[in-house]
Design a protein around this motif. Structure first.
Motif, PDB file in Angstrom:
ATOM      1  N   TYR A 218     -33.608  23.027  -3.192  1.00  0.00           N
ATOM      2  CA  TYR A 218     -32.961  24.178  -2.567  1.00  0.00           C
ATOM      3  C   TYR A 218     -34.032  25.178  -2.151  1.00  0.00           C
ATOM      4  CZ  TYR A 218     -33.681  26.998  -6.816  1.00  0.00           C
ATOM      5  OH  TYR A 218     -34.245  27.692  -7.861  1.00  0.00           O
ATOM      6  N   LYS A 226     -32.901  31.065   7.973  1.00  0.00           N
ATOM      7  CA  LYS A 226     -32.436  29.675   7.833  1.00  0.00           C
ATOM      8  C   LYS A 226     -32.943  28.768   8.952  1.00  0.00           C
ATOM      9  CE  LYS A 226     -28.272  29.879   4.984  1.00  0.00           C
ATOM     10  NZ  LYS A 226     -26.848  29.471   4.901  1.00  0.00           N
ATOM     11  N   ALA A 229     -36.525  27.827   8.434  1.00  0.00           N
ATOM     12  CA  ALA A 229     -36.651  26.857   7.343  1.00  0.00           C
ATOM     13  C   ALA A 229     -36.208  25.472   7.797  1.00  0.00           C
ATOM     14  CB  ALA A 229     -35.829  27.318   6.138  1.00  0.00           C
ATOM     15  N   LEU A 342     -29.798  25.198   1.681  1.00  0.00           N
ATOM     16  CA  LEU A 342     -30.274  26.542   1.993  1.00  0.00           C
ATOM     17  C   LEU A 342     -29.324  27.557   1.358  1.00  0.00           C
ATOM     18  CD1 LEU A 342     -31.213  26.034   5.768  1.00  0.00           C
ATOM     19  CD2 LEU A 342     -32.580  25.560   3.719  1.00  0.00           C
ATOM     20  N   SER A 344     -28.478  31.525   0.362  1.00  0.00           N
ATOM     21  CA  SER A 344     -28.824  32.885   0.794  1.00  0.00           C
ATOM     22  C   SER A 344     -28.341  33.967  -0.174  1.00  0.00           C
ATOM     23  CB  SER A 344     -28.265  33.154   2.191  1.00  0.00           C
ATOM     24  OG  SER A 344     -26.875  32.944   2.231  1.00  0.00           O
TER      25      SER A 344
END
Length: 367
Positions: A218, A226, A229, A342, A344
């Motif tokens: 993760y 995002k 990434a 991902l 947040s």
């Protein structure tokens, strides 16, 4: 054990060799000998384990050429129906056995035309199958083989009554195989009522789980980080495919545009696209060198695409089953793969950690 050791025809062994298969998966090694004997069986098996070939090989071997509508495979989705049909066709070419897939979202008349070639094997989704049975285009009163693929998924989608009606159109004397990733009481009840007393049970979900072959990570980041990434993950290896999951169709379309602006070869797939377009998108993705497919969970089960090296959960999720089906798109047939989620916020991370505990997997932070 090798496929050559199975008690099957030389032409079928040749078809298996041409597909590049040498050693059967654990599921295939256990299921094929039993299925070849004509026994009813129940397999608790996740996707990515070679399940389709496990029932397709005995089916092709045992069906007699020219016996129209001898076998039916019921699948929950159009995508899985197409995939299963393609797999069977690739194995049955030399035998002369014909297979046709029927499902919603495409022309009824076109599919009726395909049925006129008198295929021995039908693959289909419950709604379209019931429609054709009602119209008289399909008649399974003399069929000898029935396979329910991803039965739990079909029940979750509300097809239980449809499946009961389809089973009712079959003769009592038949071979039935049922495969399911989970085994709730509703499935067990169906098994008890419709399969023979000497049925064989296989719990194939633990030892042959693809999760063990997936490196799971993760990344904690802000939402506006995002895409950067994701681009980094895609660039790890441009020769492998990347499958990106989003929660909504709107996010899928938006992300496709964002990646395209960055000159990343990305295509989008979700339920709003017409069936013909979805088929074309999947074929394009299969034939791409590397490439990125952005999708909703419509493709999280039953779609077999070679060389998916990375699965990215662009939007976090909180359901264990959905997580397993997503990451199961990589690390297929003994290959290794990478899954990255991902996150947040803390809640998303806590949900992911809970999933990791439930599946007994280590999900490490990627820095």
């Amino acid at each position: 054990m090798k496929f050559e050791e199975f008690n099957i025809s030389d032409s079928l062994k040749q078809a298996i060799r041409e597909k590049g298969f040498e050693k059967p998966s654990d599921v295939q090694e256990q299921v094929i000998p039993v299925a070849l004997q004509g026994k009813d069986l129940v397999g608790k098996s996740k996707t990515g384990t070679g399940k389709t070939a496990a029932f397709a090989i005995p089916l092709i071997e045992n069906i007699r050429r020219g016996q129209t509508f001898s076998a039916l495979i019921i699948t929950p989705t159009r995508e899985l129906a197409i995939q299963v049909k393609t797999e069977i066709a690739s194995l049955s070419n030399s035998s002369g056995i014909k297979v046709v897939a029927v499902f919603g979202g495409e022309s009824v008349q076109k599919q009726i035309g395909l049925l006129k070639i008198k295929p021995e094997i039908i693959v289909g989704t419950p709604g379209r199958l019931l429609d054709f049975i009602g119209r008289g285009n399909l008649d399974f009163s003399k069929a000898g083989f029935l396979i329910l693929d991803e039965a739990d998924r079909m029940f979750d989608m509300g097809f239980r009554d449809d499946i009961e009606k389809i089973i009712g159109s079959f003769p009592r004397e038949r071979q039935t195989m049922l495969f399911s990733a989970t085994m709730p009481e509703t499935i067990k009840d169906m098994v008890d009522r419709h399969l023979k007393e000497d049925k064989i049970f296989f719990n194939l979900s633990e030892d042959d789980s693809p999760v063990d072959e997936v490196e799971q990570y993760y990344i904690m980041l802000n939402r506006n980080q995002k895409i950067d990434a994701l681009q980094d993950i895609i660039n790890w290896d441009n020769n492998v495919k990347t499958l990106v999951f989003c929660r909504t169709k709107r996010t899928v379309d938006w992300l496709e545009k964002q990646l395209s602006r960055r000159r990343i070869n990305a295509i989008a797939l979700h339920g709003d696209k017409r069936q013909s377009a979805r088929n074309a998108i999947l074929n394009k993705f299969k034939n791409m060198q590397g490439g990125v497919l952005i999708a909703t969970d419509i493709v999280a089960r039953g779609i077999h695409v070679d060389n998916i090296g990375h699965v990215v959960n662009f939007d976090a999720l909180d359901e264990t089953e959905t997580y397993l089906h997503r990451i199961g798109r990589t690390a297929r047939q003994g290959k290794r793969g990478i899954a990255v989620s991902l996150c947040s916020n803390v809640m998303e991370l806590e949900n992911l950690e809970r999933i990791g505990r439930q599946i007994n997997a280590e999900i490490s932070e990627l820095r």
